[in-house]
Design a protein around this motif. Structure first.
Motif, PDB file in Angstrom:
ATOM      1  N   THR A   1       0.917  -1.199   0.046  1.00  0.00           N
ATOM      2  CA  THR A   1       0.088  -0.147  -0.120  1.00  0.00           C
ATOM      3  C   THR A   1       0.763   1.157  -0.024  1.00  0.00           C
ATOM      4  O   THR A   1       0.590   2.296  -0.699  1.00  0.00           O
ATOM      5  N   ALA A   2       1.859   1.167   0.638  1.00  0.00           N
ATOM      6  CA  ALA A   2       2.871   2.420   0.779  1.00  0.00           C
ATOM      7  C   ALA A   2       3.467   2.616  -0.593  1.00  0.00           C
ATOM      8  O   ALA A   2       3.840   3.565  -0.903  1.00  0.00           O
ATOM      9  N   PHE A   3       3.915   1.484  -1.046  1.00  0.00           N
ATOM     10  CA  PHE A   3       4.668   1.568  -2.259  1.00  0.00           C
ATOM     11  C   PHE A   3       3.820   2.171  -3.338  1.00  0.00           C
ATOM     12  O   PHE A   3       4.357   3.285  -3.963  1.00  0.00           O
ATOM     13  N   GLU A   4       2.627   1.631  -3.526  1.00  0.00           N
ATOM     14  CA  GLU A   4       1.720   2.122  -4.519  1.00  0.00           C
ATOM     15  C   GLU A   4       1.338   3.688  -4.023  1.00  0.00           C
ATOM     16  O   GLU A   4       1.268   4.436  -4.800  1.00  0.00           O
ATOM     17  N   GLY A   5       1.092   3.917  -2.694  1.00  0.00           N
ATOM     18  CA  GLY A   5       0.837   5.412  -2.447  1.00  0.00           C
ATOM     19  C   GLY A   5       1.978   6.330  -2.782  1.00  0.00           C
ATOM     20  O   GLY A   5       1.702   7.422  -3.242  1.00  0.00           O
ATOM     21  N   ALA A   6       3.258   5.854  -2.773  1.00  0.00           N
ATOM     22  CA  ALA A   6       4.239   6.780  -2.971  1.00  0.00           C
ATOM     23  C   ALA A   6       4.452   7.206  -4.390  1.00  0.00           C
ATOM     24  O   ALA A   6       4.673   8.008  -5.047  1.00  0.00           O
ATOM     25  N   PHE A   7       3.956   5.909  -5.507  1.00  0.00           N
ATOM     26  CA  PHE A   7       3.923   5.996  -6.685  1.00  0.00           C
ATOM     27  C   PHE A   7       3.086   7.228  -7.158  1.00  0.00           C
ATOM     28  O   PHE A   7       3.445   8.080  -7.682  1.00  0.00           O
ATOM     29  N   GLU A   8       2.115   7.046  -6.423  1.00  0.00           N
ATOM     30  CA  GLU A   8       0.694   8.214  -6.896  1.00  0.00           C
ATOM     31  C   GLU A   8       1.251   9.494  -6.344  1.00  0.00           C
ATOM     32  O   GLU A   8       0.685  10.190  -6.922  1.00  0.00           O
ATOM     33  N   GLU A   9       1.917   9.485  -5.282  1.00  0.00           N
ATOM     34  CA  GLU A   9       2.237  11.043  -4.969  1.00  0.00           C
ATOM     35  C   GLU A   9       3.200  11.421  -5.944  1.00  0.00           C
ATOM     36  O   GLU A   9       3.095  12.513  -6.240  1.00  0.00           O
ATOM     37  N   GLY A  10       4.145  10.371  -6.578  1.00  0.00           N
ATOM     38  CA  GLY A  10       5.091  11.031  -7.539  1.00  0.00           C
ATOM     39  C   GLY A  10       4.403  11.473  -8.663  1.00  0.00           C
ATOM     40  O   GLY A  10       4.579  12.536  -9.287  1.00  0.00           O
TER      41      GLY A  10
END
Length: 274
Positions: free
Chosen positions: A257-266
């Motif tokens: 979830t954090a990995f996908e969230g960080a990607f979306e933030e980028g």
């Protein structure tokens, strides 16, 4: 020292890269998704993705570049920060990634693991010196100048991971070099850099990080908050350690979830500020 135990631990992302590697300089290029509508400036904007200390030997950086190119509609370049000689070599698959500590906070760093890590540092010391961040930064600056002068790009976004995240912070301090920056679990980090940021800058942090402790993270966020006319953001992802943005343990729900969230933030940062 420019690596920590988590810098050389982690996992390989699933899938195969779809871009291409330049035979002359070794950079990887993920071409923009032409299906994205309304991007009249797409051919004038590029993203530069800066790798961790492992460099392009691991396919993760290439896969991330492919994902950003598809989502943003911009060409994404991954320069070879180490001129073909990453200081931590022979890491190109899951089996060769060193497993010093677990993938979640609260890990115990055993005496044996400390010994193994020290041995690795000693073996890699000459390469680490030759590829120290100041050298990597010079290569990236030259690469970006080439994108502008010879390839016609007018806007540049930069996202960096670990070693590349530290370089990204330095680029965010230079007017006219780049237009928006995302730094993911950077290392090494100097707190004096954050008050000097001059372009839109996002800092994506794990819960636990040797390079950016909670106290240092709070000081960085405080320094960024007072900047005038410079959009900034600091976000911490719970249940994560250094490296989660580029070498995540996808089998752990919180980490995925954090990995996908960080990607979306980028993605969102570049959509807003480029």
């Amino acid at each position: 020292m420019t690596i920590c135990a988590n810098c050389v631990s982690g996992h390989v992302l699933p899938g195969d890269p779809t871009g291409s590697t330049d035979p002359a300089s070794g950079y990887y290029l993920a071409l923009r998704n032409p299906a994205i509508a309304g991007r009249a400036d797409a051919n004038k904007t590029a993203i530069v993705l800066l790798t961790d200390i492992i460099g392009l030997r691991l396919k993760n950086a290439k896969l991330l570049a492919d994902r950003f190119a598809q989502r943003l509609g911009y060409d994404v370049y991954v320069p070879d920060l180490f001129d073909g000689h990453p200081p931590v070599r022979l890491i190109d698959d899951e089996a060769n990634l060193r497993k010093f500590i677990p993938d979640e906070p609260g890990a115990k760093f055993s005496l044996w693991n400390r010994f193994q890590f020290l041995f690795l540092i000693l073996r890699c010391a000459p390469g680490l010196w030759k590829t120290r961040p100041s050298i990597g930064r010079e290569r990236v600056q030259a690469f970006i100048r080439d994108l502008k002068e010879n390839k016609g790009y007018e806007k540049i976004g930069v996202i960096g991971y670990c070693y590349g995240g530290g370089i990204a912070i330095k680029l965010a301090m230079q007017k006219g070099m780049v237009d928006a920056v995302v730094s993911c679990h950077p290392g090494p980090v100097w707190l004096d850099d954050f008050p000097r940021v001059v372009v839109p800058f996002a800092l994506l942090c794990p819960e636990e990080d040797e390079w950016l402790s909670p106290a240092k993270r709070d000081r960085a966020e405080a320094a960024l908050k007072v900047l005038k006319n410079v959009p900034t953001k600091v976000q911490t992802f719970s249940g994560t350690v250094h490296g989660f943005c580029c070498r995540p343990a996808l089998g752990i729900p919180k980490v995925q979830t954090a990995f996908e969230g960080a990607f979306e933030e980028g993605v969102a940062w570049f959509q807003t500020h480029l």
